[in-house]
Design a protein around this motif. Sequence first.
Motif, PDB file in Angstrom:
ATOM      1  N   ARG A 222       0.819  -1.209   0.000  1.00 46.37           N
ATOM      2  CA  ARG A 222       0.000   0.000   0.000  1.00 46.37           C
ATOM      3  C   ARG A 222       0.856   1.263   0.000  1.00 46.37           C
ATOM      4  O   ARG A 222       0.479   2.272  -0.564  1.00 46.37           O
ATOM      5  N   LYS A 223       1.988   1.183   0.667  1.00 46.65           N
ATOM      6  CA  LYS A 223       2.777   2.391   0.844  1.00 46.65           C
ATOM      7  C   LYS A 223       3.695   2.672  -0.330  1.00 46.65           C
ATOM      8  O   LYS A 223       4.141   3.785  -0.494  1.00 46.65           O
ATOM      9  N   GLN A 224       4.005   1.652  -1.124  1.00 50.33           N
ATOM     10  CA  GLN A 224       4.888   1.859  -2.255  1.00 50.33           C
ATOM     11  C   GLN A 224       4.144   1.556  -3.548  1.00 50.33           C
ATOM     12  O   GLN A 224       2.919   1.568  -3.588  1.00 50.33           O
ATOM     13  N   ARG A 225       4.883   1.264  -4.594  1.00 50.07           N
ATOM     14  CA  ARG A 225       4.261   1.015  -5.883  1.00 50.07           C
ATOM     15  C   ARG A 225       3.268  -0.129  -5.757  1.00 50.07           C
ATOM     16  O   ARG A 225       3.619  -1.230  -5.364  1.00 50.07           O
ATOM     17  N   PRO A 226       2.025   0.076  -6.122  1.00 47.12           N
ATOM     18  CA  PRO A 226       1.024  -0.978  -5.965  1.00 47.12           C
ATOM     19  C   PRO A 226       1.253  -2.105  -6.945  1.00 47.12           C
ATOM     20  O   PRO A 226       1.980  -1.990  -7.921  1.00 47.12           O
ATOM     21  N   ARG A 227       0.564  -3.224  -6.652  1.00 48.22           N
ATOM     22  CA  ARG A 227       0.738  -4.392  -7.497  1.00 48.22           C
ATOM     23  C   ARG A 227       0.275  -4.146  -8.931  1.00 48.22           C
ATOM     24  O   ARG A 227       0.776  -4.755  -9.863  1.00 48.22           O
ATOM     25  N   ARG A 228      -0.685  -3.265  -9.102  1.00 45.48           N
ATOM     26  CA  ARG A 228      -1.176  -3.021 -10.457  1.00 45.48           C
ATOM     27  C   ARG A 228      -0.093  -2.429 -11.351  1.00 45.48           C
ATOM     28  O   ARG A 228      -0.103  -2.653 -12.567  1.00 45.48           O
ATOM     29  N   VAL A 229       0.858  -1.665 -10.779  1.00 43.26           N
ATOM     30  CA  VAL A 229       1.956  -1.112 -11.573  1.00 43.26           C
ATOM     31  C   VAL A 229       2.892  -2.232 -12.016  1.00 43.26           C
ATOM     32  O   VAL A 229       3.337  -2.280 -13.166  1.00 43.26           O
ATOM     33  N   ILE A 230       3.172  -3.166 -11.095  1.00 47.52           N
ATOM     34  CA  ILE A 230       4.048  -4.290 -11.425  1.00 47.52           C
ATOM     35  C   ILE A 230       3.443  -5.125 -12.543  1.00 47.52           C
ATOM     36  O   ILE A 230       4.109  -5.474 -13.522  1.00 47.52           O
ATOM     37  N   PHE A 231       2.161  -5.444 -12.410  1.00 47.95           N
ATOM     38  CA  PHE A 231       1.503  -6.229 -13.450  1.00 47.95           C
ATOM     39  C   PHE A 231       1.397  -5.445 -14.756  1.00 47.95           C
ATOM     40  O   PHE A 231       1.458  -6.019 -15.844  1.00 47.95           O
ATOM     41  N   SER A 232       1.231  -4.133 -14.678  1.00 47.01           N
ATOM     42  CA  SER A 232       1.155  -3.301 -15.885  1.00 47.01           C
ATOM     43  C   SER A 232       2.467  -3.325 -16.653  1.00 47.01           C
ATOM     44  O   SER A 232       2.476  -3.360 -17.891  1.00 47.01           O
ATOM     45  N   ILE A 233       3.588  -3.314 -15.930  1.00 41.60           N
ATOM     46  CA  ILE A 233       4.899  -3.350 -16.572  1.00 41.60           C
ATOM     47  C   ILE A 233       5.087  -4.651 -17.347  1.00 41.60           C
ATOM     48  O   ILE A 233       5.500  -4.655 -18.507  1.00 41.60           O
ATOM     49  N   ILE A 234       4.767  -5.773 -16.686  1.00 42.72           N
ATOM     50  CA  ILE A 234       4.907  -7.076 -17.346  1.00 42.72           C
ATOM     51  C   ILE A 234       3.945  -7.191 -18.514  1.00 42.72           C
ATOM     52  O   ILE A 234       4.306  -7.645 -19.606  1.00 42.72           O
ATOM     53  N   PHE A 235       2.709  -6.752 -18.298  1.00 43.75           N
ATOM     54  CA  PHE A 235       1.685  -6.855 -19.332  1.00 43.75           C
ATOM     55  C   PHE A 235       2.033  -6.004 -20.549  1.00 43.75           C
ATOM     56  O   PHE A 235       1.883  -6.441 -21.700  1.00 43.75           O
ATOM     57  N   ALA A 236       2.509  -4.779 -20.320  1.00 46.83           N
ATOM     58  CA  ALA A 236       2.858  -3.888 -21.424  1.00 46.83           C
ATOM     59  C   ALA A 236       4.010  -4.455 -22.248  1.00 46.83           C
ATOM     60  O   ALA A 236       3.991  -4.415 -23.482  1.00 46.83           O
ATOM     61  N   PHE A 237       5.017  -4.974 -21.563  1.00 45.49           N
ATOM     62  CA  PHE A 237       6.154  -5.586 -22.262  1.00 45.49           C
ATOM     63  C   PHE A 237       5.682  -6.755 -23.126  1.00 45.49           C
ATOM     64  O   PHE A 237       6.070  -6.898 -24.286  1.00 45.49           O
ATOM     65  N   PHE A 238       4.834  -7.587 -22.539  1.00 41.30           N
ATOM     66  CA  PHE A 238       4.337  -8.777 -23.235  1.00 41.30           C
ATOM     67  C   PHE A 238       3.480  -8.396 -24.440  1.00 41.30           C
ATOM     68  O   PHE A 238       3.677  -8.907 -25.550  1.00 41.30           O
ATOM     69  N   ILE A 239       2.540  -7.479 -24.249  1.00 41.55           N
ATOM     70  CA  ILE A 239       1.608  -7.099 -25.309  1.00 41.55           C
ATOM     71  C   ILE A 239       2.313  -6.353 -26.438  1.00 41.55           C
ATOM     72  O   ILE A 239       1.995  -6.530 -27.622  1.00 41.55           O
ATOM     73  N   CYS A 240       3.261  -5.516 -26.098  1.00 42.16           N
ATOM     74  CA  CYS A 240       3.914  -4.691 -27.121  1.00 42.16           C
ATOM     75  C   CYS A 240       4.830  -5.515 -28.025  1.00 42.16           C
ATOM     76  O   CYS A 240       4.910  -5.245 -29.229  1.00 42.16           O
ATOM     77  N   TRP A 241       5.517  -6.506 -27.469  1.00 47.89           N
ATOM     78  CA  TRP A 241       6.568  -7.166 -28.239  1.00 47.89           C
ATOM     79  C   TRP A 241       6.229  -8.560 -28.735  1.00 47.89           C
ATOM     80  O   TRP A 241       6.712  -8.964 -29.791  1.00 47.89           O
ATOM     81  N   LEU A 242       5.413  -9.316 -28.002  1.00 45.97           N
ATOM     82  CA  LEU A 242       5.132 -10.683 -28.431  1.00 45.97           C
ATOM     83  C   LEU A 242       4.442 -10.755 -29.797  1.00 45.97           C
ATOM     84  O   LEU A 242       4.875 -11.528 -30.666  1.00 45.97           O
ATOM     85  N   PRO A 243       3.368  -9.972 -30.068  1.00 49.43           N
ATOM     86  CA  PRO A 243       2.745 -10.037 -31.402  1.00 49.43           C
ATOM     87  C   PRO A 243       3.712  -9.695 -32.529  1.00 49.43           C
ATOM     88  O   PRO A 243       3.646 -10.285 -33.615  1.00 49.43           O
ATOM     89  N   PHE A 244       4.609  -8.751 -32.281  1.00 51.16           N
ATOM     90  CA  PHE A 244       5.590  -8.369 -33.287  1.00 51.16           C
ATOM     91  C   PHE A 244       6.459  -9.560 -33.675  1.00 51.16           C
ATOM     92  O   PHE A 244       6.663  -9.840 -34.863  1.00 51.16           O
ATOM     93  N   HIS A 245       6.972 -10.280 -32.683  1.00 50.70           N
ATOM     94  CA  HIS A 245       7.840 -11.424 -32.966  1.00 50.70           C
ATOM     95  C   HIS A 245       7.061 -12.574 -33.596  1.00 50.70           C
ATOM     96  O   HIS A 245       7.583 -13.280 -34.464  1.00 50.70           O
ATOM     97  N   VAL A 246       5.814 -12.767 -33.169  1.00 44.00           N
ATOM     98  CA  VAL A 246       4.986 -13.836 -33.749  1.00 44.00           C
ATOM     99  C   VAL A 246       4.776 -13.606 -35.241  1.00 44.00           C
ATOM    100  O   VAL A 246       4.925 -14.527 -36.065  1.00 44.00           O
ATOM    101  N   PHE A 247       4.473 -12.376 -35.630  1.00 37.17           N
ATOM    102  CA  PHE A 247       4.230 -12.092 -37.048  1.00 37.17           C
ATOM    103  C   PHE A 247       5.523 -12.084 -37.854  1.00 37.17           C
ATOM    104  O   PHE A 247       5.483 -12.271 -39.076  1.00 37.17           O
ATOM    105  N   GLN A 248       6.646 -11.874 -37.209  1.00 34.91           N
ATOM    106  CA  GLN A 248       7.908 -12.000 -37.919  1.00 34.91           C
ATOM    107  C   GLN A 248       8.145 -13.449 -38.337  1.00 34.91           C
ATOM    108  O   GLN A 248       8.631 -13.728 -39.433  1.00 34.91           O
ATOM    109  N   PHE A 249       7.769 -14.400 -37.465  1.00 35.95           N
ATOM    110  CA  PHE A 249       7.866 -15.816 -37.827  1.00 35.95           C
ATOM    111  C   PHE A 249       6.809 -16.189 -38.866  1.00 35.95           C
ATOM    112  O   PHE A 249       7.077 -16.995 -39.769  1.00 35.95           O
ATOM    113  N   LEU A 250       5.610 -15.626 -38.738  1.00 39.14           N
ATOM    114  CA  LEU A 250       4.565 -15.903 -39.723  1.00 39.14           C
ATOM    115  C   LEU A 250       4.957 -15.396 -41.108  1.00 39.14           C
ATOM    116  O   LEU A 250       4.586 -15.992 -42.128  1.00 39.14           O
ATOM    117  N   GLU A 251       5.730 -14.309 -41.138  1.00 41.93           N
ATOM    118  CA  GLU A 251       6.184 -13.784 -42.429  1.00 41.93           C
ATOM    119  C   GLU A 251       7.078 -14.794 -43.141  1.00 41.93           C
ATOM    120  O   GLU A 251       7.047 -14.898 -44.378  1.00 41.93           O
TER     121      GLU A 251
END
Length: 345
Positions: A202-231
């Motif tokens: 509660r006093k420091q960075r909440p859990r939602r920030v931690i999950f947002s960091i992981i989620f943003a990294f995953f969402i931003c880069w995984l589709p890019f790499h998947v379509f590179q293989f599909l190409e």
Amino acid sequence: MDKDYMRIACLVIYCLIFIVGILGNGLVIYVTGFRMKRTVNSVWFLNLALADFLFLTFLIFTIISLSNNYEWRFGSVMCKLNTIVISVNMFASIFLLSTISLDRCLSTWVVVWAQNKRTVCKAQLICAVIWMLAVACSIPFGTFRYIKTAKDSAYCVHSSSMTVKYIMTTFRFVVGFLIPFLVIFVCYVAIGVRARRLQRTRKQRPRRVIFSIIFAFFICWLPFHVFQFLELHAMNNPDLRPAVNSGILLTASLAFMNSCLNPILYVFMCEEFQRKLKQSICFVLESALAEDHLSFMSSRSLSSHLSRISRKSDSAAPLERKDTGISFTECKVVIAEERDTGSTE
């Protein structure tokens, strides 16, 4: 016609990314580089913003090429250089995010070590190594780019060799996504476990920030790499090419968008975001970039640390007082600890 609509939509997205990213990362560079005291965290975020800012300055060439129906008018050297800069941004940003995650994890689990061993000089040295590794990983991608002429128009394309494309795509996925993602995921899980044990969520960075960091990294880069293989598969399957080409445009937009999300997720988004927005920008950044290990110190160790600093300052001359490095963040931690102790008695 659908292809033109997709190209125009991506062009609009690229322009928005360029404007928002330049403003956000430019502000981070200004504050962390010229307005804030140099700390380990400010070094991480300054270099992360520099990587994103460098990429965004070269994004204008991609925007112009896309607006001219992919035609490249800037010559062979810029074709290679633009590809290298995009790759440098990807590798440097991901390596820096992994380093930030490791640093935060160590700062929460081994507090004493973090106090004694984490220095600005070491952080700057690590950043220099990261930049050299990013350049080394990116040069091959520019090497295999060339200008292809078709119907009196020039296009900046990859090497037509299937083997080269497969090797480069696999290398980019493993080094530029899989390994860093595993590092980031494990580090933030460890941080979440530590924070929960010490009841500091509660006093420091909440859990939602931690999950947002992981989620943003995953969402931003995984589709890019998947379509590179599909190409690669679409090269031998003409029926897949239209869908894959459209997907590559959209996933590239997502990957580029990560350069805009980094300032938000790592700098502006802190525990009391709504309240801090009403304060000055400098105060927001200084609060968000406060050293992580301070929030996980026990009240006894922090009090003894403050008393040692106080004794040193008392022995020093008033006019030659040195900066002890203790900020309002540490004072807030002490007050919070005292309140917690009082409430449990």
